[in-house]
Design a protein around this motif. Structure first.
Motif, PDB file in Angstrom:
ATOM      1  N   TYR A  46      -7.126 -11.552 -31.466  1.00 56.02           N
ATOM      2  CA  TYR A  46      -6.911 -10.640 -30.346  1.00 56.02           C
ATOM      3  C   TYR A  46      -7.894 -10.927 -29.229  1.00 56.02           C
ATOM      4  N   VAL A  47      -9.159 -11.030 -29.588  1.00 55.72           N
ATOM      5  CA  VAL A  47     -10.157 -11.242 -28.548  1.00 55.72           C
ATOM      6  C   VAL A  47      -9.943 -12.580 -27.856  1.00 55.72           C
ATOM      7  N   ILE A  50      -7.099 -12.237 -25.430  1.00 54.14           N
ATOM      8  CA  ILE A  50      -7.485 -11.468 -24.241  1.00 54.14           C
ATOM      9  C   ILE A  50      -8.338 -12.313 -23.326  1.00 54.14           C
ATOM     10  N   LEU A  51      -9.298 -13.015 -23.901  1.00 50.14           N
ATOM     11  CA  LEU A  51     -10.191 -13.788 -23.041  1.00 50.14           C
ATOM     12  C   LEU A  51      -9.458 -14.934 -22.368  1.00 50.14           C
ATOM     13  N   ALA A  68     -15.252  -8.241 -15.472  1.00 46.89           N
ATOM     14  CA  ALA A  68     -14.700  -7.127 -16.255  1.00 46.89           C
ATOM     15  C   ALA A  68     -13.292  -6.766 -15.827  1.00 46.89           C
ATOM     16  N   ASP A  69     -13.000  -6.877 -14.544  1.00 49.14           N
ATOM     17  CA  ASP A  69     -11.663  -6.525 -14.060  1.00 49.14           C
ATOM     18  C   ASP A  69     -10.594  -7.404 -14.692  1.00 49.14           C
ATOM     19  N   VAL A  71     -10.741  -8.908 -17.508  1.00 48.40           N
ATOM     20  CA  VAL A  71     -10.564  -8.546 -18.911  1.00 48.40           C
ATOM     21  C   VAL A  71      -9.766  -7.258 -19.031  1.00 48.40           C
ATOM     22  N   ARG A  72     -10.080  -6.334 -18.143  1.00 47.81           N
ATOM     23  CA  ARG A  72      -9.357  -5.053 -18.192  1.00 47.81           C
ATOM     24  C   ARG A  72      -7.872  -5.270 -17.968  1.00 47.81           C
ATOM     25  N   ILE A  75      -6.273  -6.842 -20.999  1.00 49.71           N
ATOM     26  CA  ILE A  75      -6.055  -5.860 -22.077  1.00 49.71           C
ATOM     27  C   ILE A  75      -4.835  -5.016 -21.781  1.00 49.71           C
ATOM     28  N   ASP A  80       0.728  -3.382 -23.137  1.00 53.90           N
ATOM     29  CA  ASP A  80       2.114  -3.059 -22.812  1.00 53.90           C
ATOM     30  C   ASP A  80       3.077  -3.970 -23.545  1.00 53.90           C
TER      31      ASP A  80
ATOM     32  N   ILE B  41     -18.618  -7.778 -31.001  1.00 53.73           N
ATOM     33  CA  ILE B  41     -18.250  -8.300 -29.688  1.00 53.73           C
ATOM     34  C   ILE B  41     -19.115  -7.591 -28.660  1.00 53.73           C
ATOM     35  N   TYR B  45     -16.475  -5.807 -24.630  1.00 56.69           N
ATOM     36  CA  TYR B  45     -15.931  -4.462 -24.660  1.00 56.69           C
ATOM     37  C   TYR B  45     -16.844  -3.440 -24.042  1.00 56.69           C
ATOM     38  N   ASP B  47     -18.644  -3.826 -21.438  1.00 55.71           N
ATOM     39  CA  ASP B  47     -18.424  -3.809 -20.005  1.00 55.71           C
ATOM     40  C   ASP B  47     -17.060  -3.252 -19.673  1.00 55.71           C
ATOM     41  N   THR B  48     -16.106  -3.664 -20.459  1.00 56.24           N
ATOM     42  CA  THR B  48     -14.743  -3.241 -20.143  1.00 56.24           C
ATOM     43  C   THR B  48     -14.604  -1.739 -20.165  1.00 56.24           C
TER      44      THR B  48
END
Lengths: 254, 665
Positions: A46-47, A50-51, A68-69, A71-72, A75, A80, B41, B45, B47-48
């Motif tokens: 999963y990670v 995402i990355l 961070a944006d 990554v957000r 996610i 979805d 991790i 996470y 930061d997120t």
């Protein structure tokens, strides 16, 4: 299950220890040891996904590094897509209200096996037979019976083959004059919409029959016959299907 | 609380973890998804999910509307003080009121905690939780565990059960005196915040009368939405049975009893039918025959009924002195993959649903399973012969076992149709499949639930069937409609168990939100809500006379409910693990329960139901003082070696068939 078979907690890698701790915190005391492996696998996969997605988004936005944006966003998109959750309650109540308003449909008597329209059933054959180049002397009554839906393996033995053991698939044509009926009283003939009717079957048209019988009906013997008539042009079909010669034999040998 | 199911990519993980009790199995995935420990991790996470001054995440409109129910109520740092103040007040209250007011602790705790989390006061939320979670009742521990991992606003978004909990009002039933006491205290100025919270999230159902004792309250609470309002259980329910149709029975056997056609003179001496009511008067509690459309009786069904009546005459009368014999069907080498079992009404076939997504049908009589011949062979047979129905069956492939392939996930529920022509199976892949037992092939796949379907059952008259799944609704289908006819929405968590009432007009659903609801098939309304279980419900059984419902859950208790009055009438304690199977004997004298603790227990149903006191007070308030008589009602405990019992079935002659998979430890 014994945990001593796997790496003992002391020498397990830190991640595995964390997973074991998660399970303990959630109150799960009995689990197979491989659960931790699967959880770790999931977490890593999963990670990583995402990355990777975040990297793509970040490069799309022409940024120098992933922040961070990205990554957000990654996610959110993954959530979805993969981790959908059931509809919210008010939506469910709404559609329930709509659905429950319509009165229950009346049941037609004497309609044989009550199944949805063929389109929604899994009773149609999911393959087509190609016709032979040369004419085949049809042995009366020897018709192929299709396997039904992909997942359902019939436990019948190999159905009667098509009369010739040759490598070429033979499509036997049998004209179905009158639908089979035991008492002649009631029968239903269902034909998929795109095909020709029973009456207009020509001798060279391969036919495939699907017979479902409800023998527990006494007195009124209902038979549901689904006839799938395939009219084929040997010329046009032969080429694309030629390569499937060998595969078609497999059906008979199942 | 509830079962959070996460789609691909880890079906395999899910199937592996079926060994974990179902209720907890996927909670861990919720956590794995939305909350990874920071050790593993570190940077990503933290930061997120750091919200502080970050970019606000776009909420979907409906979710934000729901979550906006949590407006800021006062200073977050003072929440602990508010709660402590209330706690102090309640502890100092009079004994008689204390038990009732203590009901407030749990819902207030949860709502206040969620409010802190939603408004992103993570530290205050954590310390609030730390301080007060130990004070809650023991039966809320599972919920609190899930709550402890919800520390950020984002965590709340994916958890449907949590969202439902927040938007629905928690129902409390408090006597008027206690309520006055509480109100007076909370309306003082310094307690304004709590009063606001109480008004917004709690529904206090006031009754006039004596305050309840702790024991009474403990029996009824436990569900995710509190108790049931009295109005919810007031609708009229037609719990009577439909009249049996008149069937002319050929009186060619000696000592045969049959139902006569009324008014017609028979050649032989007419014999009285001893079972079934002969009165022409309509039972006032029975629904009209045409309330819901039911399929007409075919000739084969009539023959079946005649067979049923013949067998009924040879039925053993059970009672405390005459216990049933139990025949146990053990599934060997199932490797913990057996997930569902069903037996036909005449006990001729058994079906098992497995975690490897196969459905296997066995014949338990010497008669083997035969499928219909292929079309080629069928055209060869003589259609005019008398035994044509035997001739159409293929002898060459007759076998005791038939395997049905088609599902793409573990099969969680199976159900035979009453006429033994069809078989239903529901699975984790979200579909319900209809199989033909004449050709042993799949006929239809009903798609509607897009999430695992936990249970399905055919109606006692065939044609209709019900399914319930992870999407928190139960659906009513008819075999000839590809879409459901009714949707029963209202549960806060997964619907784990669905059963038809014997008259096919009502459906009972048990859920992971620890309530049992009774729904009307005609219009989809919820007519009864039964609370009292402390864990997800896994088994339901209607009594043969249609008046009572027995429910079993993971807390090991079997509760008995009077449907007409909407009251709990019995509590059977004894099992130490989840009760997965419940069945009444054919005449309703004995209730058999099977559980994960490898035992089958028999209970005296007649005794439970005969001492019912239903005076006006009880009916008005729904409070019953249940005697602690489980030991008297227990007629026998039968232990298996190491086989959890997952299905029970009384044959027509009252022999008890039990089944389970041998799982050595």
């Amino acid at each position: 299950m014994e945990q001593s078979k796997m790496a003992s907690p002391k020498s397990a890698p830190k991640d595995a220890q964390v997973m074991a701790q998660i399970l303990k915190d959630m109150g799960i005391t009995e689990y197979e040891p491989r659960v931790i492996n699967q959880m770790l696998e999931f977490a890593y996969r999963y990670v990583t996904t995402i990355l990777e997605d975040a990297k793509i988004y970040s490069s799309h936005a022409k940024k120098s590094s992933v922040d961070a944006d990205d990554v957000r966003l990654a996610i959110q998109c993954r959530t979805d897509q993969s981790f959908t959750s059931p509809p919210p309650r008010d939506f469910l109540l709404d559609i329930a209200r709509q659905k429950n308003q319509t009165p229950l449909p009346l049941i037609k008597p004497y309609s044989g096996p009550r199944l949805p329209p063929d389109r929604y059933c899994l009773t149609a054959p999911n393959y087509r037979l190609k016709s032979l180049q040369k004419k085949v002397s049809s042995s009366a009554g020897r018709i192929t019976v299709p396997r039904l839906s992909v997942g359902a393996v019939s436990s019948r033995p190999s159905t009667p083959t098509l009369g010739t053991p040759s490598a070429q698939t033979v499509a036997v044509s049998t004209k179905v004059g009158t639908p089979v009926s035991l008492t002649g009283q009631r029968f239903t003939v269902q034909i998929p919409s795109s095909q020709t009717t029973v009456k207009s079957a020509t001798p060279t048209t391969p036919t495939v029959q699907n017979v479902l019988i409800n023998p527990s009906l006494i007195g009124s013997k209902n038979i549901l016959i689904t006839t799938n008539m395939i009219s084929q042009n040997a010329a046009s079909e032969a080429n694309p299907l030629k390569r499937k010669h060998e595969d078609d034999d497999d059906y008979d040998n199942l | 609380m509830g079962i959070q199911y996460l789609h691909n990519p880890f079906h395999s993980v899910l199937s592996m973890c079926i060994t974990i009790t179902r209720q907890t199995l996927a909670i861990i995935y919720l956590q794995a998804l939305s909350f990874i420990y920071t050790d593993v991790i570190p940077l990503v996470y933290l930061d997120t999910f750091a919200v502080g001054g970050g970019v606000p995440v776009e909420d979907q409109p409906d979710v934000s509307a729901v979550l906006s129910a949590y407006k800021q109520q006062g200073d977050p740092a003072l929440y602990e003080e508010y709660y402590s103040g209330l706690k102090h007040f309640i502890e100092c209250a009079l004994d008689c009121h204390r038990a009732e007011l203590s009901q407030l602790f749990y819902p207030l705790f949860v709502h206040m905690y969620l409010e802190l989390v939603y408004n992103q006061h993570e530290n205050e939320a954590k310390s609030f939780f730390e301080k007060f979670h130990g004070d809650q009742e023991c039966y809320y521990q599972d919920d609190l565990r899930v709550l402890s991992s919800l520390t950020k606003k984002e965590h709340m978004k994916g958890n449907e059960t949590m969202l439902d909990f927040r938007t629905s009002k928690f129902v409390l039933r408090i006597s008027r005196d206690s309520y006055q006491l509480l109100k007076r205290h909370l309306q003082e100025k310094q307690n304004n915040q709590i009063w606001n919270i109480v008004q917004e999230h709690l529904y206090i159902d006031i009754f006039d009368g004596m305050p309840r004792s702790k024991q009474q309250i403990d029996a009824m609470v436990g569900s995710l939405a509190g108790e049931a309002k009295r109005e919810a259980n007031k609708a009229k329910v037609f719990f009577g049975l439909l009249k049996e149709p008149e069937i002319e029975v050929p009186l060619d056997d000696e000592d045969e009893e049959g139902e006569n056609e009324e008014g017609k003179p028979k050649k032989k001496k007419p014999k009285r039918e001893s079972m079934g009511s002969k009165s022409k008067k309509q039972d006032p509690n029975a629904p009209p025959q045409t309330r819901i459309p039911l399929p007409e009786l075919k000739d084969s069904d009539k023959l079946d009924k005649i067979m049923n009546m013949k067998e009924a005459t040879k039925r053993v009368r059970l009672g405390p002195e005459c216990l049933p014999s139990i025949c146990f069907y053990t599934f060997l080498n199932a490797y913990q993959g057996l997930t569902a079992v069903d037996v036909t009404d005449d006990s001729s076939m058994i079906v098992g649903g497995f975690a490897d997504s196969t459905v296997r049908v066995w014949s338990v009589t010497p008669k083997k399973l035969r499928s219909v011949k292929s079309a080629a062979d069928l055209s060869l047979i003589d259609k005019e012969s008398d035994d044509v129905l035997e001739r159409i069956m293929d002898e060459k492939t007759a076998s005791e076992l038939k395997i049905l392939y088609g599902h793409s996930g573990p099969v969680y529920g199976t159900s035979f149709s009453p006429d033994r022509n069809y078989l239903l199976s529901c699975s984790e892949d979200g579909t319900v499949r209809l199989w033909s037992l004449q050709t042993f092939t799949c006929l239809v796949g009903y798609k509607g639930h897009n999430y695992p379907v936990w249970d399905t059952q055919f109606s006692p008259y065939g044609y209709y069937f019900v399914s319930g799944g992870h999407d928190r609704v139960a659906r009513l289908w008819a075999t000839d409609h590809y879409q459901p006819l009714r949707i029963f929405a209202g549960h806060l968590a997964d619907v784990t168990c669905t059963r038809f009432h014997p008259n096919s007009n009502y459906i009972a659903t048990g859920s992971a939100d620890r309530t049992v609801r009774l729904w009307d098939v005609l219009n989809g309304n919820c007519v009864r809500i039964f609370t009292g279980h402390k864990g997800p419900i896994h088994s339901l059984a209607f009594s043969p006379n249609g008046r009572f419902l027995a429910t079993g859950a993971t807390d090991g208790r079997v509760l008995l409910w009077d449907i007409g009055h909407g009251l709990m009438v019995g509590e059977l304690k004894g099992h130490t693990d989840t009760v997965y199977a419940l069945r009444f004997s054919r005449d309703g004298e004995i209730l058999a329960s099977g559980s994960m603790d490898n035992t089958v227990r028999l209970w005296d149903a007649v005794k439970v139901f005969e001492d019912l006191e239903t005076d006006d007070f009880t009916t008005a308030t729904g409070h019953i003082n249940l005697p602690e008589n489980s030991q008297d009602l227990l007629l026998g405990t039968y232990m298996t070696k190491s086989t959890p019992v997952i299905h029970l079935h009384f044959t027509r002659r009252n022999l008890l068939l039990a089944s389970g998979a041998y799982s050595p430890q």
